[in-house]
Design a protein around this motif. Structure first.
Motif: not given
Length: 363
Positions: A51-73
């Motif tokens: 769910p947090l990944h989906r929220r970040l995805k909205a601020y990352m241009g809809g990119s699943d990969a960028r949102a997942a990378t940011l969340l992992v970091l």
């Protein structure tokens, strides 16, 4: 109509196929077994953080990969610093204890006379205690073999804990990869559940497993981990000896649903007794009490979002998981047992009601 020979041949074909499938399943399990804990932990983290990944995805241009990378970091940065501090505290406590024993600075206070009057064990305890107070080295030599075995076991546990931390960091990275393919994974989970439970119950089964994982991971394991971080940072900042071990004990009590004030209150008492009443000790006491009681605020926020799981199930899962898989099992055990518990009761409740007799016969 099939002849007896054809029936026998058909049964033999079924047995051969089942045997080959069983052999393949066992072989696949043995190959996958070294990665089982890692993948289970990764899956739990991915389901919990999605769910947090989906929220970040909205601020990352809809990119699943960028949102997942940011969340992992973010997760790695937030966890590496306190875990490194706790590990350093554990190592420092061990070094100080060894140095104190070797130098003779660590002494045992003499026993009081009333100890000898204890029934059955009084004289033995008093004698050993008195010897330890006068000649600690000689007293310890009697238990040298036992102490050696205990030391080896402790070192093995510490090594296992270090390996578990490495697996945990690897699980965060793998969880990021899973979240990057979260939509496809969600569809596959529903397909698998549908294959197992049928088209009418598949989606509900997948939703139940997801809700249970998030409820326990957030409301039990997550809260215990947050409390460990809050209290452990306070202990380290105050220079409490053995702060890392005490923080680990806080984590264990939190997962077992026991009040962590069992640790914070004695530590506060020792701090006041040894350092007096100062602004620093008062601030430490207030902070430790608030951190120890923070679960009362966090539980309604996190545990209430999922499904209800009885605390004995969580406790048994934590203890059993720790026995089976060590520190990793302490986290994975409650989640898996909670999922199994809810699936079992859904299976019990999901049965046809007995027919109602609209015209009962008179007795």
């Amino acid at each position: 109509m099939a002849t007896p020979q054809q029936q026998t041949q058909g049964m033999l074909d079924v047995l051969i196929r089942a045997g080959l499938i069983a052999v393949l399943a066992v072989f696949c399990y043995r190959v996958f077994r070294p990665f089982l804990d890692l993948m289970l932990w990764s899956l739990i983290l991915a389901v919990t953080l999605y769910p947090l990944h989906r929220r970040l995805k909205a601020y990352m241009g809809g990119s699943d990969a960028r949102a997942a990378t940011l969340l992992v970091l973010i997760a790695l940065v937030l966890l590496l610093v306190p875990i490194f501090m706790f590990a350093e505290s554990l190592a420092e406590s061990a070094r100080n204890s060894i140095a104190a024993v070797r130098s003779g600075a660590w002494r045992v206070p003499p026993p009081v006379e009333s100890v000898a009057s204890w029934p059955v064990i009084g004289n033995a305890v008093y004698g050993f205690w008195e010897q330890a107070a006068t000649n600690l080295t000689g007293a310890l030599q009697k238990f040298a073999p036992d102490l050696k075995e205990m030391s080896l076991n402790l070192l093995a546990k510490l090594a296992s804990m270090g390996a578990s931390m490495l697996i945990f960091f690897g699980a965060i990275i793998v969880a990021g990869i899973i979240m990057a393919y979260g939509e496809a994974g969600s569809r596959n989970a529903v397909l698998i559940a549908t294959r197992l439970a049928g088209p009418d119950r598949g989606a509900g089964l997948a939703a139940l497993c997801t809700a249970t994982i998030r409820a326990v991971a957030q409301g039990v394991v997550g809260i215990a981990f947050i409390q460990m971080l809050l209290i452990g940072i306070g202990f380290i900042a105050m220079g409490i000896p053995g702060a890392g071990l005490l923080a680990l004990a806080v984590l264990l009590l939190g997962i077992m649903q026991l009040p962590v004030t069992l640790i914070t209150l004695p530590v506060i008492g020792v701090v006041f007794a040894t350092r007096g009443v100062t602004s620093a000790t008062i601030t430490f006491a207030i902070y430790s009490l608030i951190a120890g009681l923070s679960d009362n605020v966090l539980k309604p926020l996190l545990l209430g979002r999922g499904v209800d799981v009885p605390m004995p199930v969580v406790l048994i899962g934590a203890l059993g998981g720790m026995v089976v898989s060590g520190i990793i099992g302490l986290f994975i055990g409650p989640v898996l047992l909670a999922v199994g518990y809810n699936l079992f009761w859904q299976w019990v409740d999901d049965q046809p009601l007995p027919p109602v007799d609209d015209h009962p016969h008179d007795a």
